[in-house]
Each structure stands twice: as C-alpha cells, then as structure tokens.
Write a protein that holds these residues in place. Structure first.
Motif, PDB file in Angstrom:
ATOM      1  N   GLN A  90      16.193   6.167  -0.914  1.00 54.28           N
ATOM      2  CA  GLN A  90      15.782   4.766  -0.728  1.00 54.28           C
ATOM      3  C   GLN A  90      15.058   4.262  -1.990  1.00 54.28           C
ATOM      4  OE1 GLN A  90      14.117   6.310   3.239  1.00 54.28           O
ATOM      5  NE2 GLN A  90      14.318   4.127   3.625  1.00 54.28           N
ATOM      6  N   TRP A 122      16.260  15.537   8.826  1.00 57.92           N
ATOM      7  CA  TRP A 122      16.403  14.220   9.445  1.00 57.92           C
ATOM      8  C   TRP A 122      16.694  14.236  10.941  1.00 57.92           C
ATOM      9  CZ3 TRP A 122      15.341   9.664   7.006  1.00 57.92           C
ATOM     10  CH2 TRP A 122      15.154   9.726   5.627  1.00 57.92           C
ATOM     11  N   LYS A 177      13.887  -2.042  11.393  1.00 64.09           N
ATOM     12  CA  LYS A 177      12.529  -2.316  10.905  1.00 64.09           C
ATOM     13  C   LYS A 177      12.549  -2.326   9.403  1.00 64.09           C
ATOM     14  CE  LYS A 177      10.994   0.764   8.852  1.00 64.09           C
ATOM     15  NZ  LYS A 177      11.415   1.477   7.568  1.00 64.09           N
ATOM     16  N   PHE A 234      10.829   5.210  15.990  1.00 63.49           N
ATOM     17  CA  PHE A 234       9.891   6.333  16.045  1.00 63.49           C
ATOM     18  C   PHE A 234       9.393   6.565  17.471  1.00 63.49           C
ATOM     19  CE2 PHE A 234       8.358   7.870  11.674  1.00 63.49           C
ATOM     20  CZ  PHE A 234       9.614   7.713  11.138  1.00 63.49           C
ATOM     21  N   ILE A 257      11.266  10.442  -0.846  1.00 57.76           N
ATOM     22  CA  ILE A 257      11.964   9.368  -0.138  1.00 57.76           C
ATOM     23  C   ILE A 257      12.648   8.409  -1.117  1.00 57.76           C
ATOM     24  CG2 ILE A 257      10.710   9.317   2.050  1.00 57.76           C
ATOM     25  CD1 ILE A 257       9.285   6.956  -0.092  1.00 57.76           C
ATOM     26  N   PHE A 272       1.198  10.168   9.729  1.00 57.90           N
ATOM     27  CA  PHE A 272       2.453  10.478   9.043  1.00 57.90           C
ATOM     28  C   PHE A 272       2.108  10.687   7.586  1.00 57.90           C
ATOM     29  CE2 PHE A 272       6.248   9.757   6.671  1.00 57.90           C
ATOM     30  CZ  PHE A 272       7.324  10.084   7.495  1.00 57.90           C
ATOM     31  N   ILE A 278      14.762  12.088  13.440  1.00 59.37           N
ATOM     32  CA  ILE A 278      15.046  10.656  13.297  1.00 59.37           C
ATOM     33  C   ILE A 278      16.448  10.337  13.794  1.00 59.37           C
ATOM     34  CG2 ILE A 278      15.563   8.915  11.524  1.00 59.37           C
ATOM     35  CD1 ILE A 278      13.020   9.588  10.160  1.00 59.37           C
ATOM     36  N   TYR A 298       2.850   8.585   1.535  1.00 62.20           N
ATOM     37  CA  TYR A 298       3.980   9.174   0.812  1.00 62.20           C
ATOM     38  C   TYR A 298       3.476   9.940  -0.406  1.00 62.20           C
ATOM     39  CZ  TYR A 298       7.533   6.614   3.506  1.00 62.20           C
ATOM     40  OH  TYR A 298       8.359   6.167   4.502  1.00 62.20           O
ATOM     41  N   HIS A 303       6.022   1.912  11.693  1.00 60.51           N
ATOM     42  CA  HIS A 303       6.379   2.884  12.750  1.00 60.51           C
ATOM     43  C   HIS A 303       5.106   3.467  13.378  1.00 60.51           C
ATOM     44  CE1 HIS A 303      10.676   3.236  11.920  1.00 60.51           C
ATOM     45  NE2 HIS A 303      10.512   3.689  10.709  1.00 60.51           N
ATOM     46  N   PHE A 355       7.710  16.268   6.855  1.00 57.96           N
ATOM     47  CA  PHE A 355       8.600  15.110   6.904  1.00 57.96           C
ATOM     48  C   PHE A 355       9.720  15.344   7.897  1.00 57.96           C
ATOM     49  CE2 PHE A 355      12.421  12.809   5.728  1.00 57.96           C
ATOM     50  CZ  PHE A 355      11.959  11.515   5.576  1.00 57.96           C
ATOM     51  N   ASP A 390       6.758   0.064   5.371  1.00 55.71           N
ATOM     52  CA  ASP A 390       7.870   0.992   5.565  1.00 55.71           C
ATOM     53  C   ASP A 390       7.589   2.005   6.683  1.00 55.71           C
ATOM     54  OD1 ASP A 390      10.513   2.010   4.712  1.00 55.71           O
ATOM     55  OD2 ASP A 390       9.342   3.823   4.389  1.00 55.71           O
ATOM     56  N   ILE A 391       6.523   2.816   6.506  1.00 57.19           N
ATOM     57  CA  ILE A 391       6.256   3.837   7.528  1.00 57.19           C
ATOM     58  C   ILE A 391       5.092   3.413   8.420  1.00 57.19           C
ATOM     59  CG2 ILE A 391       4.580   5.418   6.422  1.00 57.19           C
ATOM     60  CD1 ILE A 391       7.849   6.470   8.074  1.00 57.19           C
TER      61      ILE A 391
HETATM   62  O1  89Y Z   1      12.021   4.470   5.472  1.00 56.29           O
HETATM   63  C1  89Y Z   1      11.489   5.425   6.334  1.00 56.29           C
HETATM   64  C2  89Y Z   1      11.678   5.201   7.767  1.00 56.29           C
HETATM   65  O2  89Y Z   1      11.702   4.124   8.300  1.00 56.29           O
HETATM   66  O3  89Y Z   1      11.822   6.391   8.415  1.00 56.29           O
HETATM   67  C3  89Y Z   1      11.844   7.465   7.517  1.00 56.29           C
HETATM   68  C4  89Y Z   1      12.080   6.813   6.159  1.00 56.29           C
HETATM   69  O4  89Y Z   1      13.466   6.767   5.879  1.00 56.29           O
HETATM   70  C5  89Y Z   1      11.419   7.570   5.014  1.00 56.29           C
HETATM   71  O5  89Y Z   1      10.117   7.890   5.374  1.00 56.29           O
END
Ligand code: 89Y
Ligand code: NAD
Length: 349
Positions: free
Chosen positions: A165, A288, A98, A127, A161, A155, A291, A232, A182, A241, A178-179
């Motif tokens: 990134q 993390w 994504k 997600f 972040i 979220f 995720i 964010y 999701h 997070f 970006d978020i």
């Molecule tokens: O870019 C975002 C995503 O897709 O999931 C978490 C992240 O890396 C930062 O919120």
C-alpha cells in the motif's frame, strides 16, 4: 428461495483480490458481473483472473450498462464520495471500504446522498468481524462481565505495509485514518459511544508524510474509560501483524484477546481460555488470514442485511460515529486538549 445478488466491483488494486475471493467463497449468494478500474489493465486482469464477464474503466458506464443490485467500492478514500453519490443517483445499494472518506464533510455528504436515495449503505469495517473479536464481543455482550469500566485496544506493528500500500506513505492523515479507524470502531463495539477524545500523535518513520503512531484516550457516555493505540512504527518480535489485542474490564469480570487469537476470560461464572482463530481459506495466507476471513464475514453480513431488509451493523450512519472519533482525535492533536466528537446533521436535499 435464495436471492442471487448481482454485484459490480470498482477498484481492482491491492485489496480487491480479497473481496473477489470472498465473493466466490460466498457461493451463489452473490455473483460479481463486472469490475471497473480507471486503470483498464487492472480491470481486465481482475476480470480474467476471476472469470468475470465484463470490465470497465468508466464507473458511470458500468452502472448504466450492468444495472447491478449492489456495488462493492474498493478504491482509496478520495474517490469514495463521488462513487457513492453515483450509486445514489442510479439507485444502487453500496458497500464501501474504510476509511469512509478523507474527511468528515465528505463522509456526511455521501451518507446523506444514500439517505435521500433510500438505498442501503454499509462500510466495509471488517476488523469487528475478525473471529477472535466477534467471539470476545459475544462474551462481553452476554452480560457475564457486567458493565464496561475500562478497555485497551491495541494494534502495533512494524510490518512493511508500504510495500503493498505505497499510497500510505503519501497521506498527511495517516495512521488514525488507516488503522485507527478500525481500532476505534472496535473500541465502540466494546465500550459504547465516546463523549470525550484526547489524542497524542507521533511521526516516527522518516520519509512519510503523516503520523505513524497515535494514542487515543476516551471517556465513554457510560462513564467507562478506554485507550486505543495504532502504530506502524513498533519494532518487536514476534510482530503480531495484523492482530488487534484487547483488554476489556467490566464490573463483574474481564476479557483479554491475546496473541494468536487466545481469549482469557475472568467471570463470576468461571474463568476460562479459548482459541477463536479463523479457519484456513484455500486462497488465504499468513499473515493476512485473520483479515481475509473477516472480509468473508463482512460480505456475508452485507448479504444477510440485504436479505433481511435491515441496516447492517456498520451502516453509513453507524460508521459516522467511528469517523467522528478519528476527526476528534486529529482535532485533539492540533489543540492539545480533549475534544467532543461531532454528530451527524443531515445535509439538506
Ligand atoms: O490498511 C490496513 C487495513 O485497513 O488493514 C490492514 C492494512 O492493510 C495494513 O495495516
Ligand atoms: P489500491 O491503490 O491498490 O487500489 C485502488 C484501485 O482503485 C486502483 O487500482 C485505482 O486505479 C482504482 N481507482 C481509484 N479511483 C477510481 C475510480 N474513481 N474509478 C475506478 N477505479 C478507481 O488500494 P488498496 O490498497 O486496494 O485499498 C483500497 C481500499 O481498501 C482503501 O480504502 C484501503 O484503506 C482499504 N483497505 C482495507 C483493508 C481492510 O482490512 N479493511 C486492507 C487494505 C486496504
């Protein structure tokens, strides 16, 4: 007999490490035979770290030489259309991170290319594959909560972040793409398709190009109403997070996904709470893990759907419905009113 799929991965940056670890986690079901990055040093490093036999800096050459069964695309969105179209031209199945593309036109073009090639396309929309969200969706789908009436999908974080990134500070369409993508996908899972989208965007942090906070209100085709939030720019302790919190109400009951994977269920069959947390991974780490575990589940689902010959839950077509909500939200920010989401019209051959 088990089929061992030969995969090739493109994009050896920040997030690819999770994909490569997850492919390993899935054992003999898939073997990554080659990796590619326009930055040759990154491709070489990924190959060395994960004992992958070949690395490339040219995607077409990797496809022509390796003839993989599937490609795992882990580059950022602006490259997705060209890479998926190359997969289509080579008749190779693809799973792509994504957001599917930077805009609706590219999304439709790449989905249509894979349609014409007759090859499977899945979006790595992980997600909805997170442990607490999978469990909550299972409970909602069982019918004990009745029909959806209202939902909130949230979220909100102040986690840095930008460190991992940095490109996120440079994009003009930021938090929604970006978020938000999701969160809106998760909203679809619980509430069904939306027919009206209203969004307010905010730019809070200085020195970044896009909006870093968005609040989206939707009316769904079944009459239910939802609010989806992506931020964010939220300063709070503890910072949760990368957790997505949910409050879902149905005609018979409700479910909340609270902090730390705690589910709170109210239903005519009884009220209960449970913890639906991911199991530890040897290569995973906080914050993390939630995720990382969902990356394994997403990639497992891709292999399951290839084995079954069925469309993945987050196929290219399914994901267009999520992307259409993102587009509608941006249009709503521009126009100040509610917007009906686009529907996919196949691009002619
Ligand atoms: O870019 C975002 C995503 O897709 O999931 C978490 C992240 O890396 C930062 O919120
Ligand atoms: P990144 O910039 O760190 O890595 C991308 C890599 O792709 C770079 O090394 C770049 O050189 C390479 N690349 C770009 N175009 C290429 C091309 N045409 N051919 C070969 N290599 C190319 O980005 P990232 O943070 O790893 O993000 C990658 C994708 O993963 C993004 O789409 C991002 O949104 C997504 N992501 C998803 C999650 C999630 O939870 N689903 C989390 C983080 C990032």
């Amino acid at each position: 007999m088990m089929t061992v799929r030969r995969g090739a991965l493109v994009g050896c940056g920040f997030f690819a490490r999770n994909h490569l670890n997850a492919w390993r986690e899935l054992g003999d079901r898939a073997k990554i035979v080659a990796v590619c990055d326009v930055d040759r040093e990154k491709a070489a490093a990924a190959a060395a770290d994960f004992a992958i036999p070949a690395f490339y800096d040219d995607f077409e050459r990797m496809l022509a030489t390796e003839k993989p069964d599937f490609v795992d695309i882990v580059t950022t969105a602006p490259s997705h259309r060209k890479l998926v179209e190359a997969c289509a031209a080579h008749g190779v199945a693809a799973i792509v991170q994504k957001p599917l593309a930077p805009d609706w036109e590219d999304c439709c073009a790449l989905v249509a290319a894979m349609d014409r090639a007759g090859r499977p396309l899945m979006v790595h929309e992980n997600f909805r594959f997170q442990a607490p969200l999978l469990r909550a969706a299972e409970i909602a789908r069982s019918g004990v909560l009745g029909e959806p009436t209202w939902g909130r999908f949230s979220f909100r974080t102040g986690y840095d972040i930008y460190k991992g990134q940095p490109y996120l500070a440079e994009v003009e369409r930021f938090v929604l793409l970006d978020i938000g993508v999701h969160v809106l996908d998760v909203a679809r899972v619980f509430m069904g398709e939306a027919e009206s989208v209203y969004c307010l965007g905010q730019a809070i942090k200085s020195g970044i190009k896009g909006e870093d906070q968005a609040t989206v209100m939707m009316r769904h085709a079944n009459g239910a109403v939802s609010v989806s939030e992506g931020s964010y720019a939220s300063r709070q302790e503890p910072d949760l997070f990368p957790q997505t919190l949910i409050h879902f109400e149905g005609t018979k009951g409700s479910i909340r996904v609270e902090a730390d994977c705690r589910l709170v269920v109210t239903s005519p069959e009884g009220n209960f709470t449970e913890i639906a947390a991911p199991k530890p991974l040897s290569w995973g780490g906080e914050p993390w893990l939630l995720i990382q575990d969902s990356v394994v589940s997403t990639q497992r689902h891709w292999l399951d759907s290839l084995d079954a010959g069925s469309a993945p839950a987050t196929s290219g077509h399914d994901n267009l419905n999520t992307f259409a909500l993102v587009e509608a939200a941006y249009k709503s920010i521009e126009t100040g009113g509610p917007v009906k989401p686009e529907t996919f019209a196949a691009v002619p051959a």
